[in-house]
Design an enzyme around this catalytic site. Sequence first.
Site, PDB file in Angstrom:
ATOM      1  N   GLY A   1       0.831  -1.282  -0.073  1.00  9.17           N
ATOM      2  CA  GLY A   1       0.082  -0.042  -0.029  1.00  9.17           C
ATOM      3  C   GLY A   1       0.780   1.340   0.024  1.00  9.17           C
ATOM      4  N   ILE A   2       1.961   1.393   0.577  1.00  9.69           N
ATOM      5  CA  ILE A   2       2.897   2.383   0.603  1.00  9.69           C
ATOM      6  C   ILE A   2       4.018   2.361  -0.489  1.00  9.69           C
ATOM      7  CG2 ILE A   2       4.908   3.474   1.810  1.00  9.69           C
ATOM      8  CD1 ILE A   2       3.716   2.525   4.437  1.00  9.69           C
TER       9      ILE A   2
ATOM     10  N   HIS B   1       8.759   8.168  16.703  1.00  9.19           N
ATOM     11  CA  HIS B   1       7.739   7.702  15.453  1.00  9.19           C
ATOM     12  C   HIS B   1       6.586   6.861  16.080  1.00  9.19           C
ATOM     13  CE1 HIS B   1       5.953   7.981  11.601  1.00  9.19           C
ATOM     14  NE2 HIS B   1       6.053   6.788  11.312  1.00  9.19           N
TER      15      HIS B   1
ATOM     16  N   ASP C   1       5.350  12.719  10.253  1.00 15.23           N
ATOM     17  CA  ASP C   1       4.892  13.318  11.477  1.00 15.23           C
ATOM     18  C   ASP C   1       4.959  14.836  11.275  1.00 15.23           C
ATOM     19  OD1 ASP C   1       4.669  11.124  12.929  1.00 15.23           O
ATOM     20  OD2 ASP C   1       6.679  10.983  13.438  1.00 15.23           O
TER      21      ASP C   1
END
Length: 342
Positions: free
Chosen positions: A33-34, A199, A172
């Site tokens: 998906g990434i 993270h 972030d």
Amino acid sequence: MFAATRQSSRLARSFSTSARANTRVAVLGAAGGIGQPLSLLLKLNPLVSHLSLYDIRLAAGVAADVGHCNTPSTCVGYGPENDGLKKALEGAEIIIIPAGMPRKPGMTRDDLFNANASIVRDLAQAAAEVAPKARIGIIANPVNSTVPIVAEVFKKAGVYDPKRLFGVTTLDIVRASAFLSGIAGTEPKDTNVPVVVGHSGPTIVPLLSQLPAGKKVVEQGGETLAALVKRIQYGGDEVVKAKDGAGSATLSMAYAGADFTDSLLRAMKGEKGVTLCTYVESPLYKDQGVEFFSSPVELSSEGTVAKIHPVGDLHPTEQKLLEACLPDLKKNIAAGVKFMSA
């Protein structure tokens, strides 16, 4: 405060440079998906000359699809057969690892660790053997633990260089920029919030006070500040919920991963003063047992860590957040090291 920490707006201005370089980039987990949107964005970057896409299945299809985009770089997909992983890594100067299981509703970071630790370890072992000098960006969660895993793999192989290993925390910064600009009415490209520590959840500490728009929100305090900080820290939960269990933050993470990679590429091309917040081996809080830490990092002309900046002046609320999460970060790091010693 750190004027060069602008990776969150770099892609928004597009890859407009006409300069081109001969840089080979490998994406491990390219069919996920990434990985798919990340591969597409990297194909559009003129500083990439060759993309090697690896996954346990479908990487060849992703490479064929992305390869039809009419940009100059070449693109080849590899599967595990016929030493495909090693072939994908040959000559790689940058390796980006988004491989692993995505977060699902109800999953904790510990759940992700149990699922992804061995995947990251195996990919790192191949990288240590084939491309030990590459710059490595780890997206696979939980980054607080997977980066130490990669470090231990490279140490065991005798090729560890802490200046070449990065945890990609860019999402972030991207979120902090988007969310704060929405409240303050500023342009996202001019709203560059340093985000430090780690993270995951409470280890994500946005330093809103270090830019004018954020300082106003911090000084006002109250529910607006609390809600903004929580949204930056737990933005991933917002996406998982909105996708109703059908996915996680893949598109925004791909955008952030491409932005991170672009920072490395620009530094390698000769741009001076490229600085980004990223999770690296750091001396800043090592005396408290925290060997890895995210803070603004200036890159060298080789795309490696040149200088680690301190967090700078903090508002008391930010100092409190930072101090409170250091024990959690220490545990996350220890979990990665312990996994490799088992």
